[in-house]
Design a protein around this motif. Structure first.
Motif, short mmCIF file in Angstrom:
data_model
loop_
_atom_site.label_atom_id
_atom_site.label_comp_id
_atom_site.label_asym_id
_atom_site.label_seq_id
_atom_site.Cartn_x
_atom_site.Cartn_y
_atom_site.Cartn_z
N LEU A 63 35.71 63.72 -22.69
CA LEU A 63 35.27 64.28 -24.07
C LEU A 63 35.79 65.45 -23.97
CD1 LEU A 63 31.54 63.10 -24.77
CD2 LEU A 63 33.91 62.06 -25.09
N ILE A 64 36.76 66.05 -25.15
CA ILE A 64 37.18 67.39 -25.28
C ILE A 64 36.38 68.05 -26.33
CG2 ILE A 64 39.32 69.00 -25.43
CD1 ILE A 64 40.90 66.80 -24.18
N TYR A 65 35.75 68.85 -26.28
CA TYR A 65 34.88 69.61 -27.33
C TYR A 65 35.06 70.90 -27.24
CZ TYR A 65 31.37 70.08 -23.69
OH TYR A 65 30.79 70.37 -22.53
N GLU A 66 34.55 71.77 -28.33
CA GLU A 66 34.80 72.97 -28.39
C GLU A 66 33.78 73.86 -27.19
OE1 GLU A 66 34.13 76.83 -31.53
OE2 GLU A 66 34.02 74.82 -32.26
N GLY A 67 34.14 74.33 -26.43
CA GLY A 67 33.54 74.90 -25.38
C GLY A 67 33.53 74.02 -24.00
N GLY A 68 34.10 72.83 -23.86
CA GLY A 68 34.35 72.47 -22.65
C GLY A 68 34.77 71.19 -22.79
N ASN A 69 34.56 70.47 -21.49
CA ASN A 69 35.18 68.94 -21.37
C ASN A 69 33.95 68.24 -20.69
OD1 ASN A 69 37.86 69.56 -22.25
ND2 ASN A 69 38.75 69.58 -20.39
N TYR A 70 33.75 67.00 -20.99
CA TYR A 70 32.83 66.26 -20.27
C TYR A 70 33.63 65.04 -19.64
CZ TYR A 70 28.88 63.52 -19.01
OH TYR A 70 27.76 62.83 -18.37
N GLU A 71 33.61 64.55 -18.45
CA GLU A 71 34.37 63.46 -17.64
C GLU A 71 33.56 62.43 -17.48
OE1 GLU A 71 36.17 64.91 -14.24
OE2 GLU A 71 37.89 66.03 -15.36
N LEU A 72 33.85 61.36 -18.13
CA LEU A 72 32.94 59.92 -17.84
C LEU A 72 33.42 59.44 -16.38
CD1 LEU A 72 33.22 58.49 -21.48
CD2 LEU A 72 31.57 60.12 -20.56
N THR A 73 32.69 58.27 -16.19
CA THR A 73 33.12 57.60 -14.99
C THR A 73 34.58 57.35 -14.71
OG1 THR A 73 30.75 56.68 -15.05
CG2 THR A 73 32.47 55.72 -13.36
N PRO A 74 35.11 57.85 -13.79
CA PRO A 74 36.60 57.53 -13.22
C PRO A 74 36.80 55.98 -13.20
CG PRO A 74 35.76 59.44 -12.09
CD PRO A 74 34.54 58.74 -12.69
N ILE A 75 38.00 55.75 -13.50
CA ILE A 75 38.35 54.35 -13.39
C ILE A 75 39.56 54.28 -12.23
CG2 ILE A 75 39.44 52.40 -14.28
CD1 ILE A 75 38.57 53.45 -17.06
N GLN A 76 39.06 53.85 -11.15
CA GLN A 76 40.28 53.65 -9.85
C GLN A 76 40.98 52.46 -9.78
OE1 GLN A 76 40.20 56.25 -8.26
NE2 GLN A 76 38.37 57.43 -8.43
N LEU A 77 42.02 52.52 -9.70
CA LEU A 77 43.16 51.55 -9.82
C LEU A 77 44.01 51.60 -8.45
CD1 LEU A 77 44.29 51.57 -13.32
CD2 LEU A 77 42.58 50.03 -12.59
N GLN A 78 44.58 50.67 -7.79
CA GLN A 78 45.29 50.73 -6.60
C GLN A 78 46.18 49.63 -6.36
OE1 GLN A 78 41.61 50.21 -3.97
NE2 GLN A 78 43.20 48.94 -2.77
N GLY A 79 47.24 49.88 -5.85
CA GLY A 79 48.38 48.87 -5.34
C GLY A 79 47.77 47.89 -4.51
N GLU A 80 48.35 46.88 -4.22
CA GLU A 80 48.06 45.72 -3.32
C GLU A 80 47.99 46.14 -1.87
OE1 GLU A 80 50.44 41.94 -4.52
OE2 GLU A 80 51.62 43.26 -5.11
N LYS A 81 48.48 47.21 -1.66
CA LYS A 81 48.51 47.71 -0.14
C LYS A 81 48.02 49.29 0.22
CE LYS A 81 52.55 44.75 1.48
NZ LYS A 81 53.98 45.05 1.99
N ALA A 82 47.37 49.68 -1.04
CA ALA A 82 46.83 50.94 -0.98
C ALA A 82 45.54 51.01 0.06
CB ALA A 82 46.69 51.51 -2.40
#
Length: 607
Positions: free
Chosen positions: A73-92
């Protein structure tokens, strides 16, 4: 030559990209799909639920690469990050959703976060970063949505001024009740007549009996007490043995004689009063008396009761014979025949039925309703507190009521009673709702606080204070007062409807409807129906609200926005803003109208 140079630049660029190790992940990022499953986020119970879904195209995700997508969320006065989504390749070597290189794949993430007012205009984006070995790349933000609806916070009150006895389901500004109770007393004088006569003869045997004389004297004494007369009823009777029409005439003439007798007794009282008070009778104001007269005719009921109480051995047979006759004439004939057989009927039962009854009912208080209604405005000091409160109750014009209550609050001996303070505050509160004058709201709070000081834990006072605080924007204090009003030790008030605001605030819409008893044509009920996305029911509830105010029209505009009715959005916003200009700023930032913000009509409204 130029063509060769251009090809060289492309070749070098390709080498650089390849050198990063990401291959086509960077230039193909626009093929990655990230979206909000429902882009119309809204506050429900202080929480905002969301779900992010997406897909990765085939032959995109490098086998040893990882990617982190962060809804933000980008709002006047700051940002608020929600839960990150983690993706990876087959061998990562990481923890996240595995995306096969050849086939690609999908991902999703859901959760909730606490709502804050500054989020209402927030831009919702997906920030993404890819990593491969020691290399990383930050992608351009992808817009997921804009704004978070806070319509659930738009609870409102539409109070109605009521006497306590009239309150029902809803929000009521309540007037304290008067305790004035007129005390009435009735005395009846009875004068008897000779058979077939209607002229008054106080020397008649029945009239000379001590019991009869006592009844008449008690009636005369009652007149002399000088109470406020409520009504006078004169009723003439005849015994039932004579011819019916003759008896009707007798009862009529006896009624007239009774009326004359009363008028004479009342005149004697007035003359004695004038003499005792050194007044001239002819100059003394006389009360206007209204006398009800009734020629009751033959007293069959009195006859039957007298026979039942008599010592006549055959009384049941007598009554059966009389009752079995098909006409009055036959009944009268049977009675005449019985008087020749039973002397008791002739001498004891029939004579007391030939009478006139003069009944006078008096208000034992000092003044009648008409006098109280006048004196409370012209000479209130002559009245007691309950009479003044009663006078205010009878007064129809609210500004005149307020003057009466104001005068009571200024009378020192009555300043320990909460009702005048409360009622004056209630009228000022009602005045604020009608004219929007903030001074009235402040005055209401002052008087209600005085009432609360005089009578703590009073449900009526706390109810009115709750409404005052709500209108002042102090919703938490208002809810507290509503709860206190419900649990008050004095005059507790059912607050289910008003406390349903707590259910709405917590997101319990079903509970709110139950608390409000599914009230028809009601703003808060319409709000709940809208929040439940039952738009047909919400429209029905809003359409039938009488005397719509700004908040009703604004909610109708929100409903129109949710049902994509652009014309109704503009029409209802116009009405809301015309009644309350602050809705310009409200609409400007309200996420409910994000689809209409670019409209020239919408822009013209919010300027």
């Amino acid at each position: 030559m130029r063509k060769t140079k251009f090809l060289s630049v492309l070749f070098v660029t390709a080498l650089l990209l390849a050198g990063c190790g990401f291959g086509k992940m960077i230039p193909r990022y626009p093929e990655v799909i990230v979206k909000l499953e429902n882009p119309d986020l809204e506050n429900k119970g202080g929480k905002v639920d969301y779900k992010v879904t997406g897909s990765i195209p085939a032959k995109y995700m490098k086998k040893k690469a990882t990617m982190t997508i962060i809804p933000t969320l980008i709002y006047e006065g700051g940002n608020y990050e929600l839960t990150p989504i983690q993706l990876q390749g087959e061998k990562a070597k990481s923890v996240g959703t595995v995306i096969p290189y050849k086939a690609g794949g999908t991902f999703s993430s859901s959760g909730s976060f606490d709502y804050k007012d500054q989020y209402e205009e927030a831009l919702i984006v997906a920030k993404a970063e890819a990593k491969l070995k020691k290399k990383s790349h930050t992608f351009d933000d992808v817009k997921l949505g804009e704004g978070i609806s806070n319509t659930a916070s738009r609870t409102g009150l539409m109070p109605t001024l009521k006497e306590k006895s009239d309150i029902g389901n809803g929000t009521n500004i309540i007037l304290g009740s008067h305790q004035y109770k007129p005390e009435f007393a009735t005395k009846t004088g009875v004068i008897y007549f000779e058979v077939n006569r209607y002229n008054l003869n106080m020397n008649l045997k029945l009239n000379k009996e001590q019991a009869a004389k006592d009844v008449v004297q008690q009636f005369i004494d009652f007149i002399a007490e000088g109470h406020v007369i409520d009504k006078i009823v004169v009723t003439g009777w005849a015994s039932p043995e004579g011819e019916e029409s003759r008896n009707q005439d007798l009862s009529k003439n006896r009624t007239a004689e009774g009326e004359k007798w009363f008028n004479k007794q009342f005149e004697n009282y007035l003359k004695d009063y004038a003499k005792q008070n050194n007044l001239k009778y002819k100059d003394m104001p006389k009360p206007e008396l209204v006398i009800q007269t009734k020629a009751a005719g033959e007293d069959w009921s009195g006859f039957e009761k007298a026979v039942e109480k008599s010592s006549i051995a055959e009384k049941n047979q007598i009554l059966n014979v009389v009752r079995s006759q098909n006409s009055s004439e036959m009944k009268e004939q049977k009675i005449r025949e019985m008087t020749d057989i039973y002397n008791e009927i002739k001498e004891m039962i029939l004579p007391p039925l030939r009478r006139v009854e003069v009944a006078m009912t008096c208000n034992m208080n000092n003044f009648n309703d008409k006098e109280i209604a006048e004196l409370v405005k012209t000479n209130p000091d002559t009245l007691k507190l309950e009479e003044r409160l009663y006078g205010a109750f009878m007064t129809q014009k609210l500004n005149e009521k307020a003057i009466i209550y104001q005068a009571i609050t200024e009378t020192e001996e009555y300043q320990t009673d909460w009702r005048a303070y409360n009622n004056l505050g209630a009228l000022q509160l009602n005045s604020y709702l009608e004219n929007g004058n903030i001074d009235d709201l402040e005055k209401a709070k002052t008087n209600l606080n005085k009432a609360n000081a005089v009578s703590p834990s009073n449900g009526i006072v706390l109810n009115n204070l709750a409404i005052t605080e709500f209108l002042m924007g102090n919703r938490d204090i208002a809810i507290t007062h509503f709860q206190e009003s419900k649990n008050a030790t004095i005059e507790p008030i059912n607050q289910n409807y008003n406390l349903a605001l707590l259910n709405i605030a917590s997101g319990d819409y079903a509970g709110a409807k139950q608390m409000m008893n599914n009230k028809n044509c009601d703003y808060n009920m319409a709000l709940v129906q809208l929040l439940e996305k039952n738009y047909t029911a919400a429209k029905t509830s809003l359409d039938c609200i009488q005397n719509k105010d700004a908040k009703v029209y604004y909610l109708q505009a929100v409903l129109a926005a949710r049902t994509n009715n652009a014309n109704d959005v503009i029409a209802n916003l116009k009405e809301a803003i015309a009644r309350d200009a602050s809705y310009k700023a409200t609409a400007k930032k309200d996420a409910e109208f994000k689809k209409f913000r670019k409209s020239s009509e919408f822009q013209a409204l919010i300027k």
